[in-house]
Design an enzyme around this catalytic site. Sequence first.
Site, PDB file in Angstrom:
ATOM      1  N   HIS A 288       0.833  -1.207   0.000  1.00  0.00           N
ATOM      2  CA  HIS A 288       0.000   0.000   0.000  1.00  0.00           C
ATOM      3  C   HIS A 288       0.869   1.259   0.000  1.00  0.00           C
ATOM      4  O   HIS A 288       0.615   2.206  -0.767  1.00  0.00           O
ATOM      5  CB  HIS A 288      -0.914  -0.015   1.228  1.00  0.00           C
ATOM      6  N   GLU A 289       1.898   1.285   0.843  1.00  0.00           N
ATOM      7  CA  GLU A 289       2.766   2.463   0.905  1.00  0.00           C
ATOM      8  C   GLU A 289       3.552   2.639  -0.388  1.00  0.00           C
ATOM      9  O   GLU A 289       3.752   3.768  -0.851  1.00  0.00           O
ATOM     10  CB  GLU A 289       3.716   2.361   2.102  1.00  0.00           C
TER      11      GLU A 289
ATOM     12  N   HIS B 227       1.482   4.384  -2.917  1.00  0.00           N
ATOM     13  CA  HIS B 227       1.534   5.841  -2.755  1.00  0.00           C
ATOM     14  C   HIS B 227       2.783   6.414  -3.425  1.00  0.00           C
ATOM     15  O   HIS B 227       2.726   7.477  -4.045  1.00  0.00           O
ATOM     16  CB  HIS B 227       1.552   6.208  -1.270  1.00  0.00           C
TER      17      HIS B 227
ATOM     18  N   GLU C   4      -6.360   7.137  -0.810  1.00  0.00           N
ATOM     19  CA  GLU C   4      -6.300   5.912  -0.006  1.00  0.00           C
ATOM     20  C   GLU C   4      -6.964   4.749  -0.727  1.00  0.00           C
ATOM     21  O   GLU C   4      -6.436   3.635  -0.745  1.00  0.00           O
ATOM     22  CB  GLU C   4      -6.957   6.142   1.360  1.00  0.00           C
TER      23      GLU C   4
END
Length: 291
Positions: free
Chosen positions: A130-131, A134, A204
């Site tokens: 997930h990071e 980003h 998100e």
Amino acid sequence: MGYARTALLLAAMTGLFLAAGWLVGGQNGLIIAFLFALAMNGFAYWNSDKMVLSMYGARQVDAATAPRLHAIVARLADNAGLPMPRVYIIENAQPNAFATGRNPDNAAVAATTGLLNLLSEEEVAGVMAHELAHVRNRDTLVMTITATIAGAIGMLANFAMFSAMFGGRDSRDNPLGGIGALLVALLAPLAAAMVQFAISRSREYEADRIGAEICGRPLWLASALARLSKGADAIENRAAEANPATAHLFIVNPLHGRAMDGLFTTHPRMENRIERLRRMATEMGQIGPWG
């Protein structure tokens, strides 16, 4: 659509700041607001990652000092086609994580000790994916610019309130006089917060989707989110409470007293995020409680 929406929201934030400058100081205020925004964003572009990591006391680790985490990030970065980011650990009991950096070549990912102690290796992989999403989307830069402009609008609102109280009279330098200054003081911070939160929530959802693709298991991330949300509810993050403007950087909201999925939340409702990941897993043919 996600990128178009983010671009529109960023344009709205910049336009709001310039409009506020015009209402407070007319043409001169508009020019000053523009120059001030350029200066603040330039500083944030080069220094935001250092500031955030220092704020949370993050320490950089490598394959020797944190072999498990470093190996997970290296494998996922390769899957995502990204350069290996710097890896940090934060001594904090609240399970959480964030990414920062102006671009993929200067990126960093950070996880708290609470996260590493709570999650399985598969769940840690889901979070780090997930990071990295980003990072790949350059969300860290987008959110830094948004937060910087929001902070500048807050400063301008304070100035407008002072102007309305002590110098609020009509003039060529203030198109609406005291009324304009009051409008900026009362409405600009509210509008800026709404735009900032909208950008954060949209990013998100996209990072969840791409992160699930990077690790290949949407339910690893879904399981991690469920456990992280409970952990963040139970354990206070004092550093985040002291710096609420950074809350949007974390994978789950680190602040207590969180509200519903509305205009004033930095993160979508956890139930919505998990449900999207479960549907994604079903579409990929993955079965079981968490895959």
